[in-house]
Write a protein that holds these residues in place. Structure first.
Motif, mmCIF file in Angstrom:
data_model
loop_
_atom_site.group_PDB
_atom_site.id
_atom_site.type_symbol
_atom_site.label_atom_id
_atom_site.label_comp_id
_atom_site.label_asym_id
_atom_site.label_seq_id
_atom_site.Cartn_x
_atom_site.Cartn_y
_atom_site.Cartn_z
ATOM 1 N N GLU A 146 -4.063 -7.270 10.064
ATOM 2 C CA GLU A 146 -5.000 -6.193 9.752
ATOM 3 C C GLU A 146 -5.075 -5.180 10.899
ATOM 4 O OE1 GLU A 146 -9.616 -5.779 8.139
ATOM 5 O OE2 GLU A 146 -9.023 -7.488 9.395
ATOM 6 N N PHE A 161 -5.290 -13.416 2.505
ATOM 7 C CA PHE A 161 -5.737 -12.155 1.905
ATOM 8 C C PHE A 161 -7.262 -12.022 1.962
ATOM 9 C CE2 PHE A 161 -1.623 -12.778 -0.383
ATOM 10 C CZ PHE A 161 -0.975 -11.671 0.147
ATOM 11 N N GLY A 164 -8.253 -10.761 5.262
ATOM 12 C CA GLY A 164 -7.921 -9.369 5.556
ATOM 13 C C GLY A 164 -6.455 -9.044 5.729
ATOM 14 N N ARG A 203 -9.355 -7.003 -1.294
ATOM 15 C CA ARG A 203 -9.896 -8.129 -0.534
ATOM 16 C C ARG A 203 -11.215 -8.635 -1.115
ATOM 17 N NH1 ARG A 203 -11.508 -7.889 5.924
ATOM 18 N NH2 ARG A 203 -12.044 -10.110 6.173
#
Length: 567
Positions: A146, A161, A164, A203
């Protein structure tokens, strides 16, 4: 592992790619995932510590593909995951149960962490970076992705996931069979940004799916599956979905008989169908499809029956960032051959010779990539082509490292072959250009010269004699030598024979350039050597037809120059 049915939902957005497409990328590897895979298939009696063996060969494959791995170890175990750990321990540790949470002996995943420490020790011997998160390893992998510090996460856990991550590499394979072998290894690439762009699945909806369908931290809502959840997600935006779940618990659930099943507003469905809905601002029917409201009401009625719904502790686990990493060092440090042999001999029961063979390609590749000389290559043996990659087979001068192998193991071993590796020609040319140039020069084939066509026959070629040898009849030259000189000039055989015959005529040799009589038409020996008497048959075709044959012929002198042109 991870969120139930999430991989199935993301399958349309997955692409199977060969491993060489990861070349030059930084990837965060969930080390616990690789260890768990090895533990599930390992028979300890056949191969002790299978997780170390698999880890080594997988890591070697990444390094030889010029992928930069960062290995992430587990930190403190979330208490939410106790049941999941108990189930995994039943497989990994032959039924051993984890210590009860809250007891004085509770130390988290003590047994599993011991395994990870062994893996970390081997990876550091190979010169690789290892980091430990404060929580789950997949959480740290996701944070790194991320933040843009790595290009993706190598993990089997779909929780990435929810934490993030944008890109997850799954089903890592270096199989020697099938498609993976043909392409040199393969991997599944999942990019949730494609799902967000296409169906609005991001997300927050991943976390909502974990709450409704189940994850490593909960069992989900009984009776709710991915189909009904995805149908409801289609009518709710990414930004509002978590708050919508919270409102389910805060607001009383409406009586399905007193609300419209199409729009969810007060009033029976039949009335709305006939007169419309005031809140929907319609005169007939409603603005929302019947299935969406019915589906949400069905899910909501089941969800609010769960005591812990909407599982705020799970939402907090996924959204709260425990680690703050601003900079990541992915530098590949120098591998240590001596320590590797000692480590594998102790933990994997490998012989020193086998360890040397397996580790040398890693060490030589590091030399080529890092421009550091530990030992020099002796020579290039030959060109190779490995799965379409131009390569050189190189003989290395690593006698000092060979000394690490006991002498009894080296009996009958070809040391030149033992110290040979296959390296990409691009890396070798960049690191050792002179050696490559020398090899290429030695392999060049000599240029074949085309045979020259014989020069056209000319009189000068045959008569290129020394003019000083020629004179009148009073000269004292040895005329026999002149005749020999003419014969040696490569004249046609018929002329040579004629000259030899004339030379044997001793009476004429002394008068080589003088006619034998006063007859002006008579030839001297020199003229005769350059003329050839040819029989030219008469015109007797008609006579033959009449049955009369005539043996008459004409004599004609054919000059040498004319004969040469014909030849």
């Amino acid at each position: 592992m991870g969120i139930k049915d999430l991989w199935t939902i993301l399958t349309p957005f997955c692409e199977r790619k060969p491993l060489y497409e990861l070349q030059g990328k930084n990837v965060a590897v969930d080390l616990s995932g690789w260890v768990c895979q090895a533990q599930c298939i390992a028979d300890y009696q056949v191969q002790p510590r299978m997780y170390l063996r698999n880890l080594y060969f997988r890591t070697c494959y990444l390094l030889l593909q010029e992928v930069n791995p960062v290995f992430v170890l587990e930190g403190k175990t979330p208490t939410l995951k106790y049941k999941t750990i108990a189930a995994r321990n039943a497989i990994q540790f032959k039924g051993a149960k984890p210590r009860a949470p809250g007891s004085s002996l509770e130390k988290g995943r003590t047994r599993f962490n011991h395994v990870l420490k062994q893996c970390e020790e081997m990876l550091k011997i190979m010169g690789l970076t290892c980091i430990t998160g404060k929580g789950e390893a997949e959480a740290m992998c996701a944070y790194l992705n991320e933040a843009g510090l790595v290009d993706g996460c190598v993990s089997q856990d779909s929780d990435c996931f929810a934490y993030g991550a944008n890109v997850v590499y799954r089903n890592f394979s270096i199989s020697q069979q099938g498609v993976a072998a043909a392409s040199g290894g393969s991997i599944d690439v999942y990019d949730i940004r494609l799902a967000t762009k296409t169906i609005g699945f991001g997300r927050n909806k991943v976390i909502s799916l974990a709450i409704l369908c189940g994850s490593d931290y909960n069992e989900g809502v009984y009776g709710v599956g991915k189909d009904s959840a995805m149908k409801w997600f289609a009518n709710v935006t990414e930004d509002e979905i978590l708050e919508r779940l919270r409102l389910w618990k805060k607001l009383p659930c409406p009586d399905p008989k007193k609300i419209c099943s199409r729009c969810g507003h007060d009033g029976p469905t039949a009335s709305h169908s006939k007169n419309g809905c005031r809140l929907c601002k319609t005169n007939k029917s409603c603005n929302v499809s019947e299935n969406s409201i019915k589906n949400e009401i069905a899910i909501r009625s089941k969800a609010i029956q769960c005591e812990d719904f909407p599982y705020e502790d799970i939402v907090d686990e996924f959204l709260r960032r425990k680690d703050n990493v601003d900079k990541l060092d992915v530098k590949w440090s120098q591998p240590d051959m001596k320590k590797f042999i000692q480590f594998t001999t102790k933990f994997l029961q490998w012989e020193e010779l086998y360890s040397f063979e397996k580790f040398l390609p890693i060490l030589t590749r590091w030399i080529l990539l890092k421009n550091v000389v530990i030992f020099q290559p002796q020579s290039i043996k030959k060109r190779r082509n490995i799965k379409g990659v131009g390569s050189f087979e190189i003989n290395w001068d690593c006698d000092n490292l060979v000394k690490l192998i006991p002498k009894e193991q080296l009996e009958g071993v070809d040391l030149i072959k033992l110290c040979s590796t296959i390296e990409p020609d691009v890396l070798v040319a960049r690191r050792f250009p002179n050696m490559v140039e020398e090899f290429e020069t030695s392999k060049k084939k000599p240029v074949k010269r085309k045979a020259k066509k014989p020069a056209a026959n000319t009189l000068d070629k045959y008569l290129n004699l020394d003019a000083s040898c020629f004179g009148d009849e009073d000269d004292e030259c040895d005329l026999s030598l002149i005749v020999d000189g003419i014969i040696s000039k490569g004249l046609p055989e018929v002329v040579k024979e004629k000259l030899k015959e004339m030379k044997e005529d001793k009476e004429r040799v002394d008068s080589f350039f003088v006619a034998p009589s006063d007859d002006a038409a008579a030839e001297d020996l020199f003229e005769a050597s350059f003329n050839f008497i040819t029989d030219v048959g008469g015109d007797d075709d008609d006579d033959d037809k009449d049955g009369d044959s005539d043996d008459s012929f004409d004599e004609r002198y054919v000059p040498l120059l004319e004969r040469l042109k014909k030849n």
